[in-house]
Design a protein around this motif. Sequence first.
Motif, mmCIF file in Angstrom:
data_model
loop_
_atom_site.group_PDB
_atom_site.id
_atom_site.type_symbol
_atom_site.label_atom_id
_atom_site.label_comp_id
_atom_site.label_asym_id
_atom_site.label_seq_id
_atom_site.Cartn_x
_atom_site.Cartn_y
_atom_site.Cartn_z
ATOM 1 N N CYS A 140 0.672 -1.096 0.022
ATOM 2 C CA CYS A 140 -0.031 0.014 -0.025
ATOM 3 C C CYS A 140 0.959 1.174 0.046
ATOM 4 O O CYS A 140 1.975 1.313 0.724
ATOM 5 C CB CYS A 140 -0.937 -0.126 1.172
ATOM 6 S SG CYS A 140 -1.911 1.604 1.212
ATOM 7 N N CYS A 181 0.015 3.278 3.813
ATOM 8 C CA CYS A 181 0.336 2.618 5.092
ATOM 9 C C CYS A 181 1.413 1.758 4.867
ATOM 10 O O CYS A 181 1.962 1.522 5.876
ATOM 11 C CB CYS A 181 -0.686 1.948 5.690
ATOM 12 S SG CYS A 181 -1.410 0.280 4.708
ATOM 13 N N ARG A 188 1.946 -1.233 4.157
ATOM 14 C CA ARG A 188 1.776 -2.587 4.334
ATOM 15 C C ARG A 188 1.888 -3.548 3.164
ATOM 16 O O ARG A 188 1.285 -3.270 2.298
ATOM 17 C CB ARG A 188 0.453 -3.116 5.127
ATOM 18 C CG ARG A 188 0.726 -2.706 6.591
ATOM 19 C CD ARG A 188 -0.620 -2.832 7.342
ATOM 20 N NE ARG A 188 -1.957 -2.036 6.840
ATOM 21 C CZ ARG A 188 -3.193 -2.213 7.414
ATOM 22 N NH1 ARG A 188 -3.402 -3.130 8.156
ATOM 23 N NH2 ARG A 188 -4.005 -1.476 6.830
ATOM 24 N N CYS A 222 -4.460 0.595 -0.330
ATOM 25 C CA CYS A 222 -5.301 -0.812 0.266
ATOM 26 C C CYS A 222 -6.841 -0.367 0.384
ATOM 27 O O CYS A 222 -7.324 0.550 0.990
ATOM 28 C CB CYS A 222 -4.605 -1.515 1.269
ATOM 29 S SG CYS A 222 -4.732 -0.451 3.048
ATOM 30 N N CYS A 276 -7.046 2.797 3.843
ATOM 31 C CA CYS A 276 -6.175 3.608 2.788
ATOM 32 C C CYS A 276 -7.010 4.460 1.426
ATOM 33 O O CYS A 276 -7.035 5.559 1.236
ATOM 34 C CB CYS A 276 -4.820 3.267 2.484
ATOM 35 S SG CYS A 276 -3.927 2.770 4.101
HETATM 36 ZN ZN ZN Z 1 -3.229 0.925 3.211
#
Ligand code: ZN
Length: 295
Positions: free
Chosen positions: A193, A196, A198, A232, A236
């Motif tokens: 993402c 964030c 991740r 994501c 997000c």
């Molecule tokens: Zn995210």
Amino acid sequence: MSQIWWVNQKVKIDGRVANEVVWSPTGEKESWHWATMWEVEPGDIIVHYTDQHIVAVSEANNGAVPSANPFADELQDEWTEEGKRIDVSLRWLEAPIAKTDIALDARKEAAKNRGPFQRDGIRVKQGYFFPVSQLLWDALKEAAGLGELESAADDTQLAPEIDGATDVERLALVRREQYQLRKYLLQRGELRCGICGREMPARYLHAAHIKTRSEATERQRKDIENIVMWACTLGCDQAFECGDISITPDGTIALSSLDRIFLEQTFGHLEGQMAPAFNAGNAHYFAARSNNFLI
Ligand SMILES: [Zn+2]
């Protein structure tokens, strides 16, 4: 197996082509390219052509049924009142397909068997409703950049609405821009993402426009390398889309002041962090997005 059809539509209502209904006259003067509508079965696919472009793809809800001209108020032309209609479920293409993007060979071949093109393959026939051959359909998908539709079937972004192979193709046409953006990001390799940071499976990642798509110029939309990022679907993407998360000019994440408690609980750990997607090449797109939300 669904049949594919081509409709030439010029009728405009509220500035848009009136595509939810396909209608043509019946009676003694019924032209062959109107009578073709009687062959439609529910579930057939219709491509909608206007102003040199395929602008929408629809699915027939029903076979043709007798109906008065639904456009009678908008039209003052020679079309009679008596006719037949097919109601369709229509999807506008994110990116219309220009006639000239379709392979010329396929267009020439589509002069035969009641197809929509004239023999030179350059002009579209004066007429209304035409069958689309497999060759022309394949060329259309090719023009849309959908060479590998098998992978579209695996695409969970498309999956919930899919019903059969032709429907996969129809939805892929509609969403070809999203499809192409995903394809680009998948080829770039990193499943992470952009906000964030991740790492996660592709099915949780959406190809998001950094600058709002509707505000981007055609040239910017084609700047795929810079204007898109993964965001994501775990939060997000939505937060960025509605301005709850923005990226400051130095690339750090900021939260909106609306619903502050919720945003802090959900995204507070990101506040002040660098957004992984941010770089010199896309900073101006992030800036354009942020400007949308400045009051
Ligand atoms: Zn995210």
